[in-house]
Write an enzyme that holds these catalytic residues in place. Structure first.
Site, PDB file in Angstrom:
ATOM      1  N   GLY A   1      51.527  51.866 -59.440  1.00  0.00           N
ATOM      2  CA  GLY A   1      51.941  53.328 -59.406  1.00  0.00           C
ATOM      3  C   GLY A   1      51.038  54.412 -59.797  1.00  0.00           C
ATOM      4  O   GLY A   1      51.298  55.606 -59.931  1.00  0.00           O
TER       5      GLY A   1
ATOM      6  N   ALA B   1      51.813  51.291 -53.183  1.00  0.00           N
ATOM      7  CA  ALA B   1      51.903  51.920 -54.411  1.00  0.00           C
ATOM      8  C   ALA B   1      51.728  51.155 -55.737  1.00  0.00           C
ATOM      9  O   ALA B   1      51.279  51.616 -56.636  1.00  0.00           O
ATOM     10  CB  ALA B   1      52.920  53.112 -54.692  1.00  0.00           C
TER      11      ALA B   1
ATOM     12  N   CYS C   1      39.560  48.491 -54.106  1.00  0.00           N
ATOM     13  CA  CYS C   1      39.045  48.368 -55.306  1.00  0.00           C
ATOM     14  C   CYS C   1      37.987  47.311 -55.301  1.00  0.00           C
ATOM     15  O   CYS C   1      37.661  46.457 -56.071  1.00  0.00           O
ATOM     16  CB  CYS C   1      39.720  48.143 -56.653  1.00  0.00           C
ATOM     17  SG  CYS C   1      41.037  46.597 -56.198  1.00  0.00           S
TER      18      CYS C   1
END
Length: 435
Positions: A268, A265, A386
Site C-alpha cells: 500500500g 497495490a 522494482c
C-alpha cells in the site's frame, strides 16, 4: 538450551524455511522474531545478522565449504549444510565470535538436530576452514564467475546486467547490494514535523534518524530492534517505503479531487502516498489479487488513518468494465523479478530464474493491456517495477507505446543501486491523449 545455541537454532530454522521450503526471507525472519519476542535486543540482532548475512554471502560461503569438504554443499543433508553455512558466515564476517566457539556451537546444534553421527564431520570441516580461511584463493576469471563468488550473485544475473550496463556500473551495483543500509521511511508533514518525528524515534530507542537526500518527507533510520515495538509506527506516524517508490508517486500530476486506481497495490505504499497528496479529497482504490494482500492493505490504511483510500480484491488481468476511462491516474506497479531490491530481499536472487524474468515481462504486458483502459483521456498511467532488468522495463514501455499510440511518454527513469540513493526501480509515466 544455552542462550548462544538458541540464537543459532533460530537462525537455522529461518534459513531452512527460506532455502529449503521457499519462504520469503523477510517474512520468515519477522515471523520467528515475533514468535520469540521475549529474547533481548542483542539476541534478536544476532539472529537477524546471521540470517541476512548468510543469505547475502551464500554463494561465497558454499564456495569456501566446497574447498574443504569431500562432500560438496549441494550434496549434503540440508540441516548439516545450513549449520556449516551459518558457521562459516560467523567465522568470516563476525570477528567478535571466536572460531572455537563457532565450531563448538555447530557441533552441539548438529547433535541436537539428531545428527550425532555427523558431528565429527561438522567439527572437522569447520576447524579446517578456520585454519585456512585467510589463504583461500578465489576465481579470477571470467568476470561473471569472479563476481558471482565475490558478491554471491548468480552468474546469469551478472551476465544479464553486463549486457545492459558498463562493467563499472555493474560492479557498483553489486557492491551496493552488499552494503548495509538504513531503513527508509515516509511521513506526512501535515501530521507530524520532521523534527518532532525524529525526536520521537530517538526517544523510542532508534539510534539514528537522518534526512534523506532526495525527499523532505523521508527519513533514514537505523539501530532499532523491531518496528512493531515503536509506538510511532503503531500510531501511523510513518510508513516504511523506499525513496524510489516515493519518487514514482512524485512523478505523477496528482491534483485535488482525483480518482486514482492502484491495480497491484499491496502492501500500500504508493496508494497511501497518493492519498496523502490528495489532502483529504478524491479517492484511491487500492486493488490486489488475494484476501491476504487486501488484508495487508486494510491493515496499513487503518494504521495510517487514511479515509480516502479503499482496499478492494480484484485481478489486474481481468477487465473491469465499470472502471473504463474513470481514473485520472492508474498506478501499475506490477509483479517483477525484484532484481532492484536485492539488498533488502537477499533471497530473491536464489529463487528467480532467467526464464521467470521473461515470463514476468509477458505478464506485465498482459496487465498493461487491460488496465490502460481505466485511464481517462488526459489522464496518466504509471508503469513501474522494482527491477533493473531492461526486458521488464524500457523494452516493455517501448512495446506499449508501439501497441497503443494514444499514449505518449511523459517521463521515464531507471534508478540503479549505488548510482542513485535508493533501491533499483523503474518508472514510466504514460499520458493518454485527449481524443
Amino acid at each position: 538450551m544455552t542462550k548462544t545455541t538458541n540464537e543459532r537454532e533460530l537462525a537455522l530454522a529461518v534459513l531452512l524455511s527460506v532455502l529449503k521450503e521457499g519462504a520469503p526471507a523477510h517474512l520468515a525472519l519477522r515471523n520467528i522474531l515475533e514468535k520469540y519476542q521475549y529474547i533481548d535486543k542483542k539476541e534478536r540482532a544476532f539472529v537477524t545478522r546471521v540470517v541476512e548475512g548468510t543469505l547475502e554471502h551464500l554463494i561465497e560461503i558454499d564456495y569456501i565449504i566446497d574447498q574443504f569438504s569431500k562432500v560438496k554443499s549441494a550434496k549434503m543433508k540440508p540441516v548439516i549444510c545450513m549449520i556449516l553455512r551459518i558457521s562459516v558466515y560467523q567465522m568470516k564476517y563476525m570477528d567478535h565470535v571466536p572460531d572455537s566457539a563457532v565450531c563448538n556451537e555447530a557441533v552441539k546444534l548438529a547433535k541436537k538436530k539428531g545428527f550425532q553421527s555427523l558431528a565429527g564431520f561438522v567439527n572437522g570441516v569447520l576447524r579446517n576452514i578456520g585454519r585456512n580461511l585467510s589463504s583461500i584463493t578465489y576465481p579470477k576469471e571470467p568476470k561473471s564467475l569472479c563476481w558471482s563468488v565475490q558478491y554471491s550473485m548468480p552468474e546469469w544475473i551478472i551476465d544479464k546486467w553486463l549486457l545492459a550496463y558498463s562493467e563499472d556500473t555493474v560492479e557498483t551495483i553489486l557492491q551496493d547490494i552488499q552494503r548495509e543500509k538504513p531503513t527508509c521511511i515516509r511521513f506526512d508533514p501535515d501530521k507530524i514535523s520532521k523534527a518532532d518525528l525524529t525526536n520521537r524515534l530517538l526517544a523510542e530507542g532508534v539510534e539514528k534518524a537522518e534526512e534523506h537526500p532526495l525527499l523532505p518527507y523521508a527519513l533514514l533510520i537505523s539501530g532499532y530492534d523491531y518496528l512493531g515495538f515503536l509506538e510511532s509506527f503503531e500510531e501511523g506516524l510513518f510508513y516504511v517505503q523506499d525513496a524510489s517508490s516515493m519518487m514514482a508517486v512524485e512523478s505523477l500530476p496528482v491534483k485535488s479531487g482525483d480518482y486514482i486506481i492502484d491495480v497491484c497495490a499491496a502492501p500500500g505504499g504508493k496508494a497511501l502516498h497518493a492519498a496523502e497528496k490528495l489532502a483529504g479529497t478524491g479517492h484511491v482504490e487500492a486493488r490486489d489479487l488475494t484476501e491476504y494482500k487486501v488484508g495487508l492493505l486494510k491493515e496499513n490504511i487503518e494504521r495510517c488513518g487514511m479515509r480516502n483510500v479503499e482496499a478492494v480484491r480484484m485481478d489486474a488481468l481481468v477487465y473491469d468494465e465499470a472502471s473504463c476511462e474513470k481514473a485520472d491516474i492508474v498506478i501499475a506497479d506490477l509483479p517483477c523479478s525484484g532484481l532492484g531490491v536485492l539488498s533488502g530481499k537477499k533471497d530473491i536472487r536464489y529463487r528467480m530464474t532467467e526464464k521467470q524474468t521473461t515470463e514476468l515481462s509477458q505478464l506485465q504486458r498482459k496487465m498493461l493491456s487491460v488496465v490502460k483502459d481505466y485511464v481517462k483521456p488526459g489522464g496518466c498511467l504509471l508503469y513501474s517495477t522494482c527491477t533493473i532488468n531492461r526486458e521488464e522495463n524500457e523494452e516493455n514501455t517501448a512495446w506499449f507505446l508501439g501497441e497503443y499510440p494514444e499514449f505518449v511518454l511523459e517521463k521515464e527513469k531507471q534508478y540503479l543501486p549505488g548510482i542513485d540513493p535508493c533501491d533499483g526501480f523503474y518508472l514510466a509515466v504514460l499520458k493518454k491523449q485527449e481524443s
